[in-house]
Design a protein around this motif. Structure first.
Motif, PDB file in Angstrom:
ATOM      1  N   LEU A   1       0.827  -1.210   0.000  1.00 19.53           N
ATOM      2  CA  LEU A   1       0.000   0.000   0.000  1.00 19.53           C
ATOM      3  C   LEU A   1       0.863   1.263   0.000  1.00 19.53           C
ATOM      4  CD1 LEU A   1      -2.881  -0.983   2.443  1.00 19.53           C
ATOM      5  CD2 LEU A   1      -3.057  -0.599  -0.018  1.00 19.53           C
ATOM      6  N   ASN A   2       1.925   1.255   0.791  1.00 17.49           N
ATOM      7  CA  ASN A   2       2.836   2.402   0.811  1.00 17.49           C
ATOM      8  C   ASN A   2       3.485   2.619  -0.550  1.00 17.49           C
ATOM      9  OD1 ASN A   2       2.337   3.065   3.474  1.00 17.49           O
ATOM     10  ND2 ASN A   2       4.034   1.845   4.258  1.00 17.49           N
ATOM     11  N   ALA A   3       3.892   1.532  -1.204  1.00 20.71           N
ATOM     12  CA  ALA A   3       4.502   1.641  -2.527  1.00 20.71           C
ATOM     13  C   ALA A   3       3.498   2.193  -3.544  1.00 20.71           C
ATOM     14  CB  ALA A   3       5.027   0.282  -2.985  1.00 20.71           C
ATOM     15  N   HIS A   4       2.271   1.696  -3.498  1.00 20.25           N
ATOM     16  CA  HIS A   4       1.229   2.186  -4.415  1.00 20.25           C
ATOM     17  C   HIS A   4       0.963   3.668  -4.186  1.00 20.25           C
ATOM     18  CE1 HIS A   4      -0.432  -2.165  -4.722  1.00 20.25           C
ATOM     19  NE2 HIS A   4       0.506  -1.949  -5.611  1.00 20.25           N
ATOM     20  N   ARG A   5       0.900   4.055  -2.931  1.00 20.11           N
ATOM     21  CA  ARG A   5       0.621   5.458  -2.617  1.00 20.11           C
ATOM     22  C   ARG A   5       1.739   6.363  -3.136  1.00 20.11           C
ATOM     23  NH1 ARG A   5       0.313   9.811   0.674  1.00 20.11           N
ATOM     24  NH2 ARG A   5      -1.770  10.339   1.445  1.00 20.11           N
ATOM     25  N   LYS A   6       2.992   5.967  -2.927  1.00 23.93           N
ATOM     26  CA  LYS A   6       4.125   6.768  -3.412  1.00 23.93           C
ATOM     27  C   LYS A   6       4.085   6.896  -4.927  1.00 23.93           C
ATOM     28  CE  LYS A   6       7.352   5.845   0.334  1.00 23.93           C
ATOM     29  NZ  LYS A   6       8.634   5.248   0.725  1.00 23.93           N
ATOM     30  N   LEU A   7       3.796   5.800  -5.596  1.00 23.46           N
ATOM     31  CA  LEU A   7       3.715   5.815  -7.053  1.00 23.46           C
ATOM     32  C   LEU A   7       2.580   6.732  -7.517  1.00 23.46           C
ATOM     33  CD1 LEU A   7       4.607   4.754  -9.816  1.00 23.46           C
ATOM     34  CD2 LEU A   7       3.089   2.809  -9.462  1.00 23.46           C
ATOM     35  N   LEU A   8       1.418   6.628  -6.884  1.00 24.46           N
ATOM     36  CA  LEU A   8       0.281   7.455  -7.273  1.00 24.46           C
ATOM     37  C   LEU A   8       0.553   8.942  -7.024  1.00 24.46           C
ATOM     38  CD1 LEU A   8      -2.654   5.205  -6.053  1.00 24.46           C
ATOM     39  CD2 LEU A   8      -2.072   5.759  -8.422  1.00 24.46           C
TER      40      LEU A   8
ATOM     41  N   ASP B   1      -6.171  12.857  -0.245  1.00 22.78           N
ATOM     42  CA  ASP B   1      -4.811  12.982   0.305  1.00 22.78           C
ATOM     43  C   ASP B   1      -3.757  12.750  -0.770  1.00 22.78           C
ATOM     44  OD1 ASP B   1      -5.963  13.483   2.776  1.00 22.78           O
ATOM     45  OD2 ASP B   1      -5.479  11.499   3.607  1.00 22.78           O
ATOM     46  N   ILE B   2      -3.957  11.746  -1.614  1.00 24.36           N
ATOM     47  CA  ILE B   2      -3.000  11.445  -2.676  1.00 24.36           C
ATOM     48  C   ILE B   2      -2.948  12.587  -3.682  1.00 24.36           C
ATOM     49  CG2 ILE B   2      -2.604   9.960  -4.697  1.00 24.36           C
ATOM     50  CD1 ILE B   2      -3.553   7.598  -2.893  1.00 24.36           C
ATOM     51  N   ILE B   3      -4.111  13.065  -4.098  1.00 24.29           N
ATOM     52  CA  ILE B   3      -4.145  14.178  -5.051  1.00 24.29           C
ATOM     53  C   ILE B   3      -3.506  15.419  -4.432  1.00 24.29           C
ATOM     54  CG2 ILE B   3      -5.666  15.776  -6.285  1.00 24.29           C
ATOM     55  CD1 ILE B   3      -7.557  13.361  -6.744  1.00 24.29           C
ATOM     56  N   GLY B   4      -3.846  15.708  -3.179  1.00 28.76           N
ATOM     57  CA  GLY B   4      -3.262  16.868  -2.510  1.00 28.76           C
ATOM     58  C   GLY B   4      -1.749  16.778  -2.412  1.00 28.76           C
ATOM     59  N   ALA B   5      -1.241  15.605  -2.068  1.00 30.83           N
ATOM     60  CA  ALA B   5       0.212  15.418  -1.963  1.00 30.83           C
ATOM     61  C   ALA B   5       0.882  15.568  -3.325  1.00 30.83           C
ATOM     62  CB  ALA B   5       0.530  14.050  -1.363  1.00 30.83           C
TER      63      ALA B   5
END
Length: 101
Positions: A12-19, A73-77
């Motif tokens: 999940l952390n890897a997916h989030r970083k990639l996204l 959160d992902i879009i904001g980051a």
């Protein structure tokens, strides 16, 4: 923490970083930026168009809200990263004496 949970968390952390990286890249493309902003707005207003979950929302509603928050959160980051990189590149151009056309 057991191995399955550690594996899941790592993935999940890897997916989030990639996204986040992909959103940051897409934010540099004007047509894509509009889509990203629309998706974020849809998540922000998502709950406004549904029935009131009451004091104790069921699990399905809770999972849906968590997912919507994660998307925001992902879009904001990604947008923040893109803006940070823009500022960094602008500063580098000024230091090198490169005029912005």
């Amino acid at each position: 923490m057991n191995t399955n949970l550690m594996t899941l968390e790592g993935r999940l952390n890897a997916h989030r970083k990639l996204l986040v990286s992909l959103v940051a890249l897409l934010d540099t493309v004007p047509e894509a930026r509009e889509t990203i902003q629309r998706l974020k707005l849809e998540q922000e207003t998502h709950g406004d168009h549904e029935e009131d979950p009451g004091i104790d929302p069921d699990e399905a509603y809770a999972v849906q809200r968590i997912a919507a928050q994660e998307i925001m959160d992902i879009i904001g980051a990604g947008i923040k990263r893109s803006a940070s990189e823009d500022r960094r590149h602008s500063g580098e151009q000024l230091e090198l004496g490169v005029d912005e056309a």
